[in-house]
Design a protein around this motif. Structure first.
Motif, PDB file in Angstrom:
ATOM      1  N   ARG A 180      -4.031   0.259  -5.193  1.00  7.72           N
ATOM      2  CA  ARG A 180      -3.177   1.450  -5.246  1.00  7.72           C
ATOM      3  C   ARG A 180      -2.622   1.729  -3.856  1.00  7.72           C
ATOM      4  O   ARG A 180      -3.325   2.227  -2.980  1.00  7.72           O
ATOM      5  N   ILE A 181      -1.351   1.385  -3.666  1.00  9.49           N
ATOM      6  CA  ILE A 181      -0.691   1.594  -2.379  1.00  9.49           C
ATOM      7  C   ILE A 181       0.246   2.792  -2.489  1.00  9.49           C
ATOM      8  O   ILE A 181       1.107   2.835  -3.363  1.00  9.49           O
ATOM      9  N   GLY A 182       0.031   3.754  -1.613  1.00 10.22           N
ATOM     10  CA  GLY A 182       0.929   4.902  -1.572  1.00 10.22           C
ATOM     11  C   GLY A 182       2.142   4.567  -0.745  1.00 10.22           C
ATOM     12  O   GLY A 182       2.049   3.912   0.295  1.00 10.22           O
ATOM     13  N   TYR A 183       3.320   4.996  -1.211  1.00 14.09           N
ATOM     14  CA  TYR A 183       4.549   4.686  -0.478  1.00 14.09           C
ATOM     15  C   TYR A 183       5.254   5.973  -0.080  1.00 14.09           C
ATOM     16  O   TYR A 183       5.592   6.808  -0.927  1.00 14.09           O
ATOM     17  N   ILE A 184       5.430   6.133   1.217  1.00 13.91           N
ATOM     18  CA  ILE A 184       6.183   7.288   1.723  1.00 13.91           C
ATOM     19  C   ILE A 184       7.597   6.801   1.973  1.00 13.91           C
ATOM     20  O   ILE A 184       7.879   6.113   2.955  1.00 13.91           O
ATOM     21  N   SER A 185       8.470   7.149   1.046  1.00 10.60           N
ATOM     22  CA  SER A 185       9.809   6.565   1.009  1.00 10.60           C
ATOM     23  C   SER A 185      10.798   7.343   1.870  1.00 10.60           C
ATOM     24  O   SER A 185      10.620   8.529   2.143  1.00 10.60           O
ATOM     25  N   GLY A 186      11.848   6.654   2.280  1.00  6.06           N
ATOM     26  CA  GLY A 186      12.969   7.338   2.919  1.00  6.06           C
ATOM     27  C   GLY A 186      13.836   7.981   1.841  1.00  6.06           C
ATOM     28  O   GLY A 186      13.667   7.716   0.652  1.00  6.06           O
ATOM     29  N   PRO A 187      14.789   8.805   2.252  1.00  3.96           N
ATOM     30  CA  PRO A 187      15.631   9.511   1.291  1.00  3.96           C
ATOM     31  C   PRO A 187      16.497   8.528   0.493  1.00  3.96           C
ATOM     32  O   PRO A 187      17.007   7.553   1.052  1.00  3.96           O
ATOM     33  N   GLN A 188      16.669   8.795  -0.773  1.00  5.10           N
ATOM     34  CA  GLN A 188      17.448   7.892  -1.612  1.00  5.10           C
ATOM     35  C   GLN A 188      18.941   8.040  -1.373  1.00  5.10           C
ATOM     36  O   GLN A 188      19.746   7.322  -1.959  1.00  5.10           O
ATOM     37  N   ALA A 189      19.297   8.974  -0.498  1.00  2.48           N
ATOM     38  CA  ALA A 189      20.708   9.118  -0.143  1.00  2.48           C
ATOM     39  C   ALA A 189      21.072   8.191   1.017  1.00  2.48           C
ATOM     40  O   ALA A 189      22.202   8.206   1.488  1.00  2.48           O
ATOM     41  N   THR A 190      20.133   7.397   1.512  1.00  3.09           N
ATOM     42  CA  THR A 190      20.471   6.394   2.518  1.00  3.09           C
ATOM     43  C   THR A 190      20.232   5.014   1.932  1.00  3.09           C
ATOM     44  O   THR A 190      19.347   4.822   1.096  1.00  3.09           O
ATOM     45  N   SER A 191      21.023   4.066   2.406  1.00  5.25           N
ATOM     46  CA  SER A 191      20.902   2.713   1.859  1.00  5.25           C
ATOM     47  C   SER A 191      19.532   2.132   2.192  1.00  5.25           C
ATOM     48  O   SER A 191      18.927   1.440   1.375  1.00  5.25           O
ATOM     49  N   THR A 192      19.032   2.417   3.391  1.00 10.18           N
ATOM     50  CA  THR A 192      17.717   1.877   3.750  1.00 10.18           C
ATOM     51  C   THR A 192      16.632   2.498   2.874  1.00 10.18           C
ATOM     52  O   THR A 192      15.692   1.814   2.472  1.00 10.18           O
ATOM     53  N   PRO A 240      -4.397   6.777  -3.284  1.00  8.83           N
ATOM     54  CA  PRO A 240      -4.250   5.397  -2.805  1.00  8.83           C
ATOM     55  C   PRO A 240      -5.282   5.080  -1.717  1.00  8.83           C
ATOM     56  O   PRO A 240      -5.832   5.989  -1.099  1.00  8.83           O
ATOM     57  N   THR A 241      -5.500   3.799  -1.528  1.00  8.87           N
ATOM     58  CA  THR A 241      -6.402   3.370  -0.446  1.00  8.87           C
ATOM     59  C   THR A 241      -5.618   2.785   0.716  1.00  8.87           C
ATOM     60  O   THR A 241      -6.197   2.414   1.730  1.00  8.87           O
ATOM     61  N   ALA A 242      -4.335   2.682   0.515  1.00 10.30           N
ATOM     62  CA  ALA A 242      -3.483   2.163   1.582  1.00 10.30           C
ATOM     63  C   ALA A 242      -2.148   2.904   1.534  1.00 10.30           C
ATOM     64  O   ALA A 242      -1.720   3.353   0.468  1.00 10.30           O
ATOM     65  N   LEU A 243      -1.519   3.021   2.687  1.00  4.16           N
ATOM     66  CA  LEU A 243      -0.237   3.717   2.757  1.00  4.16           C
ATOM     67  C   LEU A 243       0.790   2.840   3.445  1.00  4.16           C
ATOM     68  O   LEU A 243       0.480   2.132   4.411  1.00  4.16           O
ATOM     69  N   LEU A 244       2.019   2.930   2.950  1.00  7.70           N
ATOM     70  CA  LEU A 244       3.141   2.256   3.593  1.00  7.70           C
ATOM     71  C   LEU A 244       4.201   3.318   3.858  1.00  7.70           C
ATOM     72  O   LEU A 244       4.673   3.989   2.935  1.00  7.70           O
ATOM     73  N   ALA A 245       4.540   3.489   5.136  1.00  8.97           N
ATOM     74  CA  ALA A 245       5.536   4.499   5.496  1.00  8.97           C
ATOM     75  C   ALA A 245       6.852   3.806   5.824  1.00  8.97           C
ATOM     76  O   ALA A 245       6.869   2.816   6.548  1.00  8.97           O
ATOM     77  N   ALA A 246       7.957   4.349   5.315  1.00 10.41           N
ATOM     78  CA  ALA A 246       9.236   3.651   5.383  1.00 10.41           C
ATOM     79  C   ALA A 246       9.956   3.778   6.718  1.00 10.41           C
ATOM     80  O   ALA A 246      10.984   3.143   6.929  1.00 10.41           O
ATOM     81  N   ASP A 247       9.456   4.591   7.635  1.00  9.50           N
ATOM     82  CA  ASP A 247       9.994   4.549   8.998  1.00  9.50           C
ATOM     83  C   ASP A 247       8.975   5.089   9.990  1.00  9.50           C
ATOM     84  O   ASP A 247       7.922   5.595   9.603  1.00  9.50           O
ATOM     85  N   SER A 248       9.302   4.961  11.271  1.00  9.49           N
ATOM     86  CA  SER A 248       8.319   5.275  12.294  1.00  9.49           C
ATOM     87  C   SER A 248       8.004   6.767  12.370  1.00  9.49           C
ATOM     88  O   SER A 248       6.845   7.153  12.548  1.00  9.49           O
ATOM     89  N   LEU A 249       9.015   7.612  12.231  1.00  4.32           N
ATOM     90  CA  LEU A 249       8.743   9.043  12.373  1.00  4.32           C
ATOM     91  C   LEU A 249       7.825   9.543  11.259  1.00  4.32           C
ATOM     92  O   LEU A 249       6.899  10.324  11.498  1.00  4.32           O
ATOM     93  N   GLY A 266      -7.525   2.549   9.077  1.00  2.00           N
ATOM     94  CA  GLY A 266      -8.062   1.198   9.207  1.00  2.00           C
ATOM     95  C   GLY A 266      -9.414   1.059   8.558  1.00  2.00           C
ATOM     96  O   GLY A 266      -9.846  -0.040   8.218  1.00  2.00           O
ATOM     97  N   THR A 267     -10.101   2.176   8.370  1.00  2.00           N
ATOM     98  CA  THR A 267     -11.432   2.135   7.760  1.00  2.00           C
ATOM     99  C   THR A 267     -11.409   2.887   6.428  1.00  2.00           C
ATOM    100  O   THR A 267     -11.626   2.315   5.364  1.00  2.00           O
ATOM    101  N   ASP A 268     -11.078   4.182   6.529  1.00  5.22           N
ATOM    102  CA  ASP A 268     -11.016   4.982   5.306  1.00  5.22           C
ATOM    103  C   ASP A 268      -9.715   4.727   4.549  1.00  5.22           C
ATOM    104  O   ASP A 268      -9.660   4.851   3.329  1.00  5.22           O
ATOM    105  N   ILE A 269      -8.687   4.399   5.288  1.00  4.05           N
ATOM    106  CA  ILE A 269      -7.399   4.167   4.648  1.00  4.05           C
ATOM    107  C   ILE A 269      -6.583   3.197   5.514  1.00  4.05           C
ATOM    108  O   ILE A 269      -6.651   3.237   6.743  1.00  4.05           O
ATOM    109  N   ALA A 270      -5.881   2.313   4.841  1.00  2.00           N
ATOM    110  CA  ALA A 270      -5.036   1.368   5.577  1.00  2.00           C
ATOM    111  C   ALA A 270      -3.645   1.974   5.734  1.00  2.00           C
ATOM    112  O   ALA A 270      -3.189   2.734   4.881  1.00  2.00           O
ATOM    113  N   LEU A 271      -2.985   1.626   6.838  1.00  3.09           N
ATOM    114  CA  LEU A 271      -1.649   2.179   7.078  1.00  3.09           C
ATOM    115  C   LEU A 271      -0.746   1.107   7.681  1.00  3.09           C
ATOM    116  O   LEU A 271      -1.129   0.400   8.615  1.00  3.09           O
ATOM    117  N   VAL A 272       0.432   0.998   7.103  1.00  2.00           N
ATOM    118  CA  VAL A 272       1.450   0.087   7.637  1.00  2.00           C
ATOM    119  C   VAL A 272       2.741   0.889   7.753  1.00  2.00           C
ATOM    120  O   VAL A 272       3.055   1.693   6.873  1.00  2.00           O
TER     121      VAL A 272
END
Lengths: 345, 345
Positions: A180-192, A240-249, A266-272
């Motif tokens: 279960r990977i959580g995804y913190i997405s960017g706004p859908q009003a941008t192409s990225t 989720p046990t891991a998170l993926l963030a769509a930009d640095s901020l 890194g231990t309780d939760i993974a982050l990329v």
DNA sequence: CGATCTCGTGGAATCGTTTCCATGGAATCG
DNA sequence: CGATTCCATGGAAACGATTCCACGAGATCG
């Protein structure tokens, strides 16, 4: 402001303004004698030509416009720096504008750039409708999009292929046992925002991980929405046990709130995080990132723009992205008793 | 670039260019009827005045130059952002230049700004001799220095009073039991480098701490020199138990190398940095900093510059600095007898 | 040795805008 | 009702540079 004009230079050298101009612009139709006298006069008076008058006459301003959503975002600061250096070595000065992630400020700046008759514009566009970008196109102002595109606008662009990096990240997390990977997405009003979300969705399906829609939070590329995203995702009954963030901020916002919550990255939760910021390697634990080259992006954008200025129609460029694994996602998940979604590594 | 000129607007509205210009510049000597027709024509053609021609005629360009040593340094990115926003709301566009911490690039940009006849310039100067800054002064170009000053140049400036913050930091470290504080200094060719070093020297003397000259390393405000500084200081037979870095980039370098050396910040060694960068609070442990307000600095610099442009002679402004204690320096030192304080536990 | 060519130079037009000055019609005053 | 004031407007000059054109003096050729 006490300006020295070419008239004064010409008078001091004892020639006409026309002749002085010829010498100063390197026109070969001048005698060695006058060349010398005019050069001496110009040096003596510390003459600096009036760029406005030159631009008015020659319809070239030797300046480029660069419009970014936010200079304080390190990604765009790096981009600005790279583009500015590349432009400088091609003989152009860069007018840097800051849209503050706002459509109206972007439009205002675009009008300013038109007014100043810049020779070309590089835009990392805010929003989805083009706005005054269409005015640039109508006037045939050479324009290149960077990082983001706008649907319906047929302009050369330099973007990142998010797909590869995101697939690598998802596969990597799957290999560590995350389902279960959580995804913190960017706004859908941008192409990225759209591209990366689509890539994530595909990658998760391919890897056979949970496609629970609750695992996606839609942020706005600002730090605060990263925090909000973590809150929302961690409040799920089945977080989720891991998170993926769509930009640095947004990654920064996520880190900050994870610290507050007492969760060890890194231990309780993974982050990329998407975007490779120098500092991310300094965090403890160091952050895994999906890297893409800002320097290349800035340099190539200027390169394409110069081609457009020269009347060519260059192809758009898509740069690669690539996962860099660091400590924040390097620990395989431990079997726990609370939730058994995942098979143990 | 297909430009619309005032001539076309005038033709469409059926008036002379003079009249069109009067309407567009808000001159009251116009009839309601023509005002309306000209406005309609301008809107119809999406007329954007040629800023170069306006500047040539009116000797005002409504643009300011902003020259910073390095945009990628978050401190200067924030400064640029603050100044740019303040300038924008005063009706000025900002030309941002990047000196790359190099005298020649700074001089090159200064000449460009003179050529473009900007209405004023804000400079965070690189180096100590003024260089082409003197050309600005000779031409009476309104100029304000920011962050750093240059000896012998009598220009209004906005700087930080480093003294208070540095004294607080040294006292704070002394209270934690540190007696040997290592100082990673900025270059003595910058005013901030000299001021902060002097403040540190005084504070250490007042607090009765070690004044061993080996405890000072002279860096250059770049990350790499922060790393080099840590190396040099830790190689001493009697190394410091606390470090003070004179800017954020050198602090970053220091952190990176301390991680590599396996030293735990806040436990094995205390660390305080000058400059409050948002991210420093996110590090683990969070970094103690000497904070000063970049926003104020940018805003006030623009404010002073506008005063100079209006013919006034504003006084220089000195902003306060203040210690913010976080985890990186919050642990009192444990009494140890050896030189290897950090290796225990 | 006269005609042509070359070459450096001065003068003038030009870019797009603002602003000053003159003009002429309407309005106002004595 | 004639004289004065007012006011919107058109025309032209000016900002500082570039560039085209023409000119005159030397050099070159037949």
């Amino acid at each position: 402001m006490e300006a020295v004009t070419i008239k004064e230079v010409a008078a001091l050298a004892g020639v006409s303004v026309g002749t002085a101009s010829r010498v100063l612009s390197g026109n070969p139709a001048t005698s060695a004698d006058t060349r010398e006298r005019v050069a001496a006069a110009a040096a003596e008076l510390d003459y600096q030509p009036n760029a406005q008058a030159q631009a008015l006459r020659s319809t070239r301003s030797n300046s480029l416009g660069l419009l970014v959503p936010d200079v304080r975002n390190p990604f765009f600061a790096d981009l600005a720096h790279a583009a500015e250096q590349a432009a400088l070595s091609a003989g152009y000065v860069t007018l840097l504008g800051n849209a503050n992630e706002r459509n109206d400020q972007q439009d205002r700046y675009l009008d300013t750039l038109i007014s100043r008759r810049v020779d070309g514009v590089i835009v990392a566009p805010v929003g989805d409708d083009g706005g005054r970008l269409r005015a640039l196109i109508e006037r045939k102002v050479p324009t290149v999009l960077v990082d983001r595109t706008v649907p319906g606008l047929d302009l050369p662009s330099v973007t990142t292929d998010s797909e590869t990096g995101i697939r690598q990240a998802v596969q990597h997390l799957a290999e560590q046992g995350h389902t279960r990977i959580g995804y913190i997405s960017g706004p859908q009003a941008t192409s990225t925002g759209r591209d990366r979300f689509a890539a994530f969705t595909r990658a998760v399906a391919e890897a056979g991980l949970s496609q629970d829609p609750d695992l996606v939070y839609f942020g706005d590329y600002q730090a605060a929405s990263g925090s909000a995203g973590v809150h929302a995702l961690m409040d799920l009954t089945n977080p989720p046990t891991a998170l993926l963030a769509a930009d640095s901020l947004m990654a920064v916002g996520a880190i900050s709130i994870l610290h507050k919550l007492g969760m060890r990255i890194g231990t309780d939760i993974a982050l990329v995080a998407f975007d490779d910021i120098e500092w991310f390697a300094l965090l403890n634990p160091a952050l895994s990132v999906i890297a893409h080259s800002v320097e290349d992006m800035g340099r190539i954008a200027i390169d394409l723009l110069l081609q457009v200025i020269n009347g060519q129609s260059p192809e758009s460029v898509v740069l690669p992205s690539e996962l860099i694994v660091r400590a924040s996602s390097a620990t395989p998940i431990r079997p726990t008793s609370t939730t058994e979604q995942w098979s143990q590594q």
